[in-house]
Design a protein around this motif. Structure first.
Motif, PDB file in Angstrom:
ATOM      1  N   PHE A  44      -0.736 -79.001  50.576  1.00 57.21           N
ATOM      2  CA  PHE A  44      -2.184 -79.182  50.397  1.00 57.21           C
ATOM      3  C   PHE A  44      -2.754 -80.321  51.251  1.00 57.21           C
ATOM      4  N   LYS A  45      -1.897 -81.120  51.856  1.00 60.04           N
ATOM      5  CA  LYS A  45      -2.379 -82.195  52.722  1.00 60.04           C
ATOM      6  C   LYS A  45      -3.102 -81.631  53.944  1.00 60.04           C
ATOM      7  N   ASP A  46      -2.775 -80.378  54.281  1.00 66.56           N
ATOM      8  CA  ASP A  46      -3.483 -79.684  55.357  1.00 66.56           C
ATOM      9  C   ASP A  46      -4.520 -78.758  54.725  1.00 66.56           C
ATOM     10  N   PRO A  47      -5.813 -78.988  54.970  1.00 71.81           N
ATOM     11  CA  PRO A  47      -6.871 -78.167  54.353  1.00 71.81           C
ATOM     12  C   PRO A  47      -6.704 -76.665  54.581  1.00 71.81           C
ATOM     13  N   LYS A  48      -6.043 -76.307  55.679  1.00 72.48           N
ATOM     14  CA  LYS A  48      -5.835 -74.878  55.964  1.00 72.48           C
ATOM     15  C   LYS A  48      -4.900 -74.222  54.964  1.00 72.48           C
ATOM     16  N   ASN A  49      -4.150 -75.036  54.225  1.00 74.24           N
ATOM     17  CA  ASN A  49      -3.176 -74.503  53.266  1.00 74.24           C
ATOM     18  C   ASN A  49      -3.720 -74.402  51.843  1.00 74.24           C
ATOM     19  N   ILE A  50      -4.994 -74.708  51.650  1.00 69.94           N
ATOM     20  CA  ILE A  50      -5.570 -74.679  50.300  1.00 69.94           C
ATOM     21  C   ILE A  50      -6.113 -73.278  50.014  1.00 69.94           C
ATOM     22  N   PRO A  51      -5.551 -72.578  49.005  1.00 70.10           N
ATOM     23  CA  PRO A  51      -5.927 -71.190  48.721  1.00 70.10           C
ATOM     24  C   PRO A  51      -7.061 -71.098  47.693  1.00 70.10           C
ATOM     25  N   ASP A  52      -7.464 -69.875  47.422  1.00 69.95           N
ATOM     26  CA  ASP A  52      -8.433 -69.631  46.353  1.00 69.95           C
ATOM     27  C   ASP A  52      -7.751 -69.670  44.984  1.00 69.95           C
ATOM     28  N   VAL A  53      -6.526 -69.123  44.926  1.00 69.16           N
ATOM     29  CA  VAL A  53      -5.791 -69.027  43.654  1.00 69.16           C
ATOM     30  C   VAL A  53      -4.338 -69.434  43.851  1.00 69.16           C
ATOM     31  N   VAL A  54      -3.796 -70.143  42.855  1.00 67.21           N
ATOM     32  CA  VAL A  54      -2.363 -70.442  42.827  1.00 67.21           C
ATOM     33  C   VAL A  54      -1.751 -69.726  41.631  1.00 67.21           C
ATOM     34  N   LYS A  73      -6.369 -79.828  38.978  1.00 65.30           N
ATOM     35  CA  LYS A  73      -7.637 -79.895  38.247  1.00 65.30           C
ATOM     36  C   LYS A  73      -8.417 -81.146  38.637  1.00 65.30           C
ATOM     37  N   GLU A  74      -7.700 -82.246  38.842  1.00 59.36           N
ATOM     38  CA  GLU A  74      -8.364 -83.516  39.164  1.00 59.36           C
ATOM     39  C   GLU A  74      -8.766 -83.611  40.629  1.00 59.36           C
ATOM     40  N   TYR A  75      -7.877 -83.170  41.523  1.00 55.89           N
ATOM     41  CA  TYR A  75      -8.115 -83.405  42.946  1.00 55.89           C
ATOM     42  C   TYR A  75      -8.549 -82.161  43.737  1.00 55.89           C
ATOM     43  N   PHE A  76      -8.264 -80.966  43.197  1.00 58.68           N
ATOM     44  CA  PHE A  76      -8.662 -79.724  43.869  1.00 58.68           C
ATOM     45  C   PHE A  76      -9.261 -78.759  42.848  1.00 58.68           C
ATOM     46  N   PRO A  77     -10.353 -79.162  42.190  1.00 58.78           N
ATOM     47  CA  PRO A  77     -10.908 -78.359  41.089  1.00 58.78           C
ATOM     48  C   PRO A  77     -11.411 -76.979  41.517  1.00 58.78           C
TER      49      PRO A  77
END
Length: 213
Positions: A44-54, A73-77
């Protein structure tokens, strides 16, 4: 529109199989799979790796699903977490939901329900199976919450909230401003330890504040 999904599970073959399954759903693509929560947070340190659902397993080494979900929940709500686990005991389900999971599925779930759960989480923000709904109701019963601790106006708001009315429409019915209604909602969520309107409806039914027709 395509939605992105990440699978987090310490069983490599299973995570790959789940990933392949989701990849075959229309409008979904799997970015990658992870073995544990720590590996996910590193990605997740790379914004390109942040998905819609985990799709998140619960029991994993290094950083488990509950700890990871709380961190998201706290950092990627904006990222929706859907638990996918073999654990079906009430305590684990409640912990996962309180950590921030938007739904809880067992790993023997049918692929049609998995796809529906993904769509519902993205569309409505949550997906509760009948099993999870029963767990939530039982949890409320065990806490011994009482409708008598609520004020008259709070009860009136809850009854309106059990309808299909929007919060703006409820404000009109109660002759209050939308901002005041939002205050009622947030205060009740905190007082009753609820996370959303669905939980409020379940509470109302359990305490006979609202009786479905």
């Amino acid at each position: 529109m395509n939605y992105t999904v990440v699978v987090v599970d310490d069983h490599t073959l299973l995570s790959q199989a789940i990933g392949d399954l989701v990849d075959n759903f229309d409008h979904f693509s799997v970015l990658y799979v992870c073995k544990n929560g720590q590996e996910l947070l590193t990605k997740f340190k790379d914004p390109k790796n942040i998905p819609d659902v985990v799709l998140m397993d619960v029991n994993m080494p290094i950083l488990n699903g509950i700890e990871t979900t709380a961190h998201l929940k706290e950092y990627f709500p904006e990222v929706k977490v859907l638990a996918l686990s073999v654990e079906e005991d009430e305590t684990t389900i409640i912990k996962m939901l309180r950590a921030g999971a938007k739904g809880y599925l067992l790993k023997d779930v049918k692929k049609t329900e998995l796809k529906n759960a993904l769509l519902e989480v993205l569309k409505h923000g949550y997906y509760y199976t009948n099993t999870v709904s029963q767990v939530l109701i039982h949890s409320l019963e065990n806490r011994g919450d009482s409708a008598f601790s609520l004020k008259e106006r709070e009860i009136e708001f809850i009854r309106h909230a059990c309808s299909e009315k929007t919060y703006k429409e409820i404000a009109g019915e109660m002759y209050l401003s939308p901002k005041t209604i939002e205050g009622y909602r947030d205060a009740l969520f905190e007082k009753l330890n609820l996370r959303n309107r669905t939980g409020l409806v379940i509470y109302a039914i359990k305490n006979k504040i609202f009786v479905p027709k």
